[in-house]
Design a protein around this motif. Structure first.
Motif, PDB file in Angstrom:
ATOM      1  N   ILE A 414       2.114  -0.935   6.785  1.00  0.00           N
ATOM      2  CA  ILE A 414       3.422  -0.597   6.220  1.00  0.00           C
ATOM      3  C   ILE A 414       4.536  -1.229   7.049  1.00  0.00           C
ATOM      4  O   ILE A 414       4.636  -0.999   8.259  1.00  0.00           O
ATOM      5  N   ALA A 415       5.377  -2.031   6.377  1.00  0.00           N
ATOM      6  CA  ALA A 415       6.498  -2.687   7.046  1.00  0.00           C
ATOM      7  C   ALA A 415       7.735  -1.794   7.057  1.00  0.00           C
ATOM      8  O   ALA A 415       8.459  -1.731   8.042  1.00  0.00           O
ATOM      9  N   GLU A 416       7.995  -1.110   5.939  1.00  0.00           N
ATOM     10  CA  GLU A 416       9.144  -0.216   5.835  1.00  0.00           C
ATOM     11  C   GLU A 416       8.792   0.956   4.930  1.00  0.00           C
ATOM     12  O   GLU A 416       7.966   0.818   4.015  1.00  0.00           O
ATOM     13  N   ALA A 417       9.433   2.100   5.179  1.00  0.00           N
ATOM     14  CA  ALA A 417       9.232   3.277   4.336  1.00  0.00           C
ATOM     15  C   ALA A 417      10.540   4.038   4.224  1.00  0.00           C
ATOM     16  O   ALA A 417      11.247   4.222   5.225  1.00  0.00           O
ATOM     17  N   SER A 418      10.872   4.444   3.018  1.00  0.00           N
ATOM     18  CA  SER A 418      12.065   5.249   2.798  1.00  0.00           C
ATOM     19  C   SER A 418      11.701   6.408   1.876  1.00  0.00           C
ATOM     20  O   SER A 418      11.044   6.203   0.846  1.00  0.00           O
ATOM     21  N   VAL A 419      12.113   7.597   2.259  1.00  0.00           N
ATOM     22  CA  VAL A 419      11.704   8.816   1.564  1.00  0.00           C
ATOM     23  C   VAL A 419      12.916   9.512   0.955  1.00  0.00           C
ATOM     24  O   VAL A 419      13.959   9.644   1.597  1.00  0.00           O
ATOM     25  N   VAL A 420      12.766   9.956  -0.298  1.00  0.00           N
ATOM     26  CA  VAL A 420      13.820  10.713  -0.985  1.00  0.00           C
ATOM     27  C   VAL A 420      13.187  11.898  -1.699  1.00  0.00           C
ATOM     28  O   VAL A 420      11.960  11.993  -1.816  1.00  0.00           O
ATOM     29  N   GLY A 421      14.029  12.794  -2.175  1.00  0.00           N
ATOM     30  CA  GLY A 421      13.554  13.920  -2.969  1.00  0.00           C
ATOM     31  C   GLY A 421      13.723  13.652  -4.446  1.00  0.00           C
ATOM     32  O   GLY A 421      14.749  13.124  -4.878  1.00  0.00           O
ATOM     33  N   ILE A 435       7.598   2.358  -0.441  1.00  0.00           N
ATOM     34  CA  ILE A 435       6.942   1.663   0.668  1.00  0.00           C
ATOM     35  C   ILE A 435       6.948   0.153   0.470  1.00  0.00           C
ATOM     36  O   ILE A 435       6.629  -0.342  -0.614  1.00  0.00           O
ATOM     37  N   VAL A 436       7.308  -0.560   1.537  1.00  0.00           N
ATOM     38  CA  VAL A 436       7.177  -2.024   1.606  1.00  0.00           C
ATOM     39  C   VAL A 436       6.010  -2.326   2.530  1.00  0.00           C
ATOM     40  O   VAL A 436       6.004  -1.865   3.685  1.00  0.00           O
ATOM     41  N   VAL A 437       5.023  -3.064   2.064  1.00  0.00           N
ATOM     42  CA  VAL A 437       3.869  -3.393   2.911  1.00  0.00           C
ATOM     43  C   VAL A 437       4.084  -4.747   3.583  1.00  0.00           C
ATOM     44  O   VAL A 437       4.909  -5.557   3.162  1.00  0.00           O
ATOM     45  N   HIS A 438       3.317  -4.978   4.641  1.00  0.00           N
ATOM     46  CA  HIS A 438       3.389  -6.259   5.331  1.00  0.00           C
ATOM     47  C   HIS A 438       2.886  -7.382   4.422  1.00  0.00           C
ATOM     48  O   HIS A 438       2.078  -7.156   3.496  1.00  0.00           O
ATOM     49  N   ARG A 439       3.348  -8.583   4.700  1.00  0.00           N
ATOM     50  CA  ARG A 439       2.910  -9.764   3.960  1.00  0.00           C
ATOM     51  C   ARG A 439       1.384  -9.891   4.038  1.00  0.00           C
ATOM     52  O   ARG A 439       0.783  -9.719   5.102  1.00  0.00           O
ATOM     53  N   GLY A 440       0.757 -10.167   2.899  1.00  0.00           N
ATOM     54  CA  GLY A 440      -0.689 -10.357   2.860  1.00  0.00           C
ATOM     55  C   GLY A 440      -1.498  -9.100   2.596  1.00  0.00           C
ATOM     56  O   GLY A 440      -2.719  -9.155   2.458  1.00  0.00           O
ATOM     57  N   VAL A 441      -0.825  -7.948   2.519  1.00  0.00           N
ATOM     58  CA  VAL A 441      -1.524  -6.684   2.242  1.00  0.00           C
ATOM     59  C   VAL A 441      -1.543  -6.443   0.735  1.00  0.00           C
ATOM     60  O   VAL A 441      -0.501  -6.478   0.074  1.00  0.00           O
ATOM     61  N   SER A 460     -11.993  -6.981  -2.761  1.00  0.00           N
ATOM     62  CA  SER A 460     -11.175  -8.100  -2.272  1.00  0.00           C
ATOM     63  C   SER A 460     -11.548  -8.547  -0.872  1.00  0.00           C
ATOM     64  O   SER A 460     -11.461  -9.722  -0.542  1.00  0.00           O
ATOM     65  N   GLY A 461     -11.958  -7.604  -0.024  1.00  0.00           N
ATOM     66  CA  GLY A 461     -12.254  -7.962   1.368  1.00  0.00           C
ATOM     67  C   GLY A 461     -11.002  -8.233   2.179  1.00  0.00           C
ATOM     68  O   GLY A 461     -11.077  -8.648   3.344  1.00  0.00           O
ATOM     69  N   SER A 462      -9.818  -8.029   1.585  1.00  0.00           N
ATOM     70  CA  SER A 462      -8.563  -8.285   2.275  1.00  0.00           C
ATOM     71  C   SER A 462      -7.970  -6.983   2.801  1.00  0.00           C
ATOM     72  O   SER A 462      -8.476  -5.890   2.531  1.00  0.00           O
ATOM     73  N   LYS A 463      -6.892  -7.115   3.556  1.00  0.00           N
ATOM     74  CA  LYS A 463      -6.149  -5.933   3.972  1.00  0.00           C
ATOM     75  C   LYS A 463      -5.569  -5.279   2.724  1.00  0.00           C
ATOM     76  O   LYS A 463      -4.982  -5.960   1.884  1.00  0.00           O
TER      77      LYS A 463
END
Length: 519
Positions: A414-421, A435-441, A460-463
């Motif tokens: 996880i590259a970034e996370a922002s939470v709201v109600g 959620i923003v994931v890292h490049r390649g995930v 997939s065998g990938s992240k």
């Protein structure tokens, strides 16, 4: 800025009002009308983060319909008598026909370089010098009126707490139209003889890192989203992780900074003396700040202690007359030289947030409601636990988004996370994570149906990361009521031009994804 430029601007005889370049024509017109502005200084184009430059002729034509006319006339802004145009487009925009505007170069050439800058009347420290529009993360921007005394002293004390010297080089990606750039940046360095480095017209993480390497910067400024973008380039090998050995300090501000991000900045960019600033536009802006020498846990978990000549208290949110004991959470209020004189032309909104307290001796003290929930320890360190407006109330329990964001941000994918109600029939509100994931995930299906099918993810065998795994990550580390009911994948967040996440827009997007509002 040269003496000619200073004199040319001074001749305009107006308070400085820096406008957010992300404003559209309606917002610019509304701001100019609200301020009864007589002069507008604008570039032929505007640089914005992650986007191609935006030409401003279209915007100007909404303000002054006949740009080719002999004089500046604006039905939308009757007070406007002059548009000063800075030709900054490198010929990408043809400005030759815009005769209703005044070229900035002409303004410079018309000034006498040997003439001293003398005001028409004696300046007073309490005169308004800057009308600063707020960021608009939770509502429409408001025009906060700041004085000579407030911004000069605030900049000085920020530089003092950082320990700035004439040998330092501060890299300042935050924009000058924002308090971060103009006060934490310019005023802090100007009052300490420190060099300041602006890596690009709008935030560019690559330009920022390269400028640090090339100019041997000793300090770096930024908000959380800027630091994340810079670390992402280093993690992906797009910028070599060398040349950062001179970095020692800097400022992280603008919004809450997850402790895991702070730890990465310490280890990756050598920012072991990174300071945390807390404040708001209405308080010029900084009221609390850590020092490079504070214990590491205080720099990770708090926003530091009060700057000199500033007072603070934590009050009961339901009874504003009751000051809470040490360690209890409530609304943070601040007082001192740094509090704005008010919102320009809006007494009603001013009175909502700016309270006058009368002492027994007849003296008056002005307190500013911050809108932030906080608690203070016995040593005076303050911990911000969330925006009061951002609090999620689930079945009567208060949930602080930052607590969940910190845990999500610690996940390796996880590259970034922002939470709201978001609305919930059973509990009133529930937790939703964007959620923003890292490049390649690779990501599986989220709660809006976006993402890859389970069979694709499994083979997939990938992240990869699924919504269920993100929820379980939180469940294994926090109480069950803090686990997101919804997870949504996003590539980026709606942000202000200064890099702050606009959570009210995330909430609107979440409701749209769940079909709670019309498309």
């Amino acid at each position: 800025m040269s003496s000619k430029t200073t004199y040319a601007l001074f001749k305009l005889g107006a308070v400085l009002v820096p406008l957010n370049p992300a404003f559209n024509s309606k917002q610019v017109i509304a701001a100019l009308v609200h301020l009864s502005a007589s002069h507008l200084i604008i570039g032929a184009e505007t640089s914005l983060p992650y986007k191609a430059p935006r030409e401003n002729v279209t915007l100007l034509s909404q303000i002054v319909p006949d740009l080719a006319g002999s004089k500046c006339e604006s039905p939308a802004v009757p007070s406007l008598c002059n548009v000063i145009l800075v030709d900054n487009s490198s010929s990408r925009v043809d400005v030759r026909s815009l005769s209703a505007t005044t070229p900035f170069a002409d303004l410079l050439s018309s000034s006498r370089g040997d003439q001293s800058v003398v005001p028409d009347s004696i300046l007073d420290p309490d005169d308004i010098v800057n009308i600063q529009f707020t960021s608009g993360t939770t509502s429409m921007p408001k025009a906060a009126s700041l004085t000579h005394r407030s911004i000069l002293n605030n900049g000085f004390f920020i530089g003092e707490r950082m320990g700035l010297t004439p040998s330092d080089v501060v890299c300042c990606p935050p924009p000058l139209f924002h308090c971060f750039g103009c006060i934490l940046g310019y005023m802090a360095t100007a009052t300490h003889g420190t060099a300041i480095l602006f890596p690009s017209e709008a935030f560019n993480p690559e330009a920022t890192l390269l400028s640090i390497q090339e100019e041997e910067a000793t300090a770096l400024y930024g908000v959380a989203t800027m630091f994340v973008a810079e670390l992402e380039l280093l993690q992906n090998g797009m910028i070599s992780n060398t040349g950062f050995d001179k970095l020692r300090t800097g400022i992280a501000a603008g919004s809450s900074v997850p402790s895991t991000l702070m730890e990465k900045l310490h280890s990756t960019l050598n920012l072991t003396g990174l300071t945390i600033c807390y404040g708001m536009t209405e308080t010029s802006p900084v009221s609390f700040m850590t020092t490079p020498d504070d214990p590491i846990q205080k720099r990770l978990d708090t926003v530091g202690r009060l700057l000199p000549h500033v007072e603070a208290k934590v009050i009961d949110e339901s009874d504003h007359t009751r000051i809470l004991p040490i360690g209890e959470k409530g609304e943070l209020m601040v007082s001192g030289y740094l509090v704005m004189t008010g919102y320009w032309g809006d007494d009603a909104k001013t009175q909502e947030v700016r309270k006058i307290e009368k002492g027994a001796d007849g003296t008056k003290k002005i307190w500013m409601h911050t809108g932030d929930e906080a608690c203070m320890d016995e040593d005076g360190y303050v911990k911000i636990t969330g925006r009061i407006k951002d609090l999620i109330i689930r079945g009567g329990e208060n949930i602080h988004p930052l607590e969940v964001e910190n845990i999500l941000f610690a996940h390796e994918h996880i590259a970034e996370a922002s939470v709201v109600g978001l609305p919930d029939e059973k509990y009133g509100e529930c937790v939703a994570a964007f959620i923003v994931v890292h490049r390649g995930v690779l990501v599986g299906k989220d709660d809006a149906g976006n993402g890859l099918p389970a069979e694709t993810i499994n083979s997939s065998g990938s992240k990869c990361l699924t919504a269920k795994e993100a929820k379980e990550w939180v469940r294994n580390r926090l109480s069950s009521h803090l686990v997101p009911k919804y997870v949504f994948w996003v590539e980026d967040y709606p942000k202000t031009a200064s890099g702050k996440i606009q959570k009210f827009k995330l909430k609107e997007e979440g409701m749209r994804l769940l079909g709670l509002v019309q498309q």
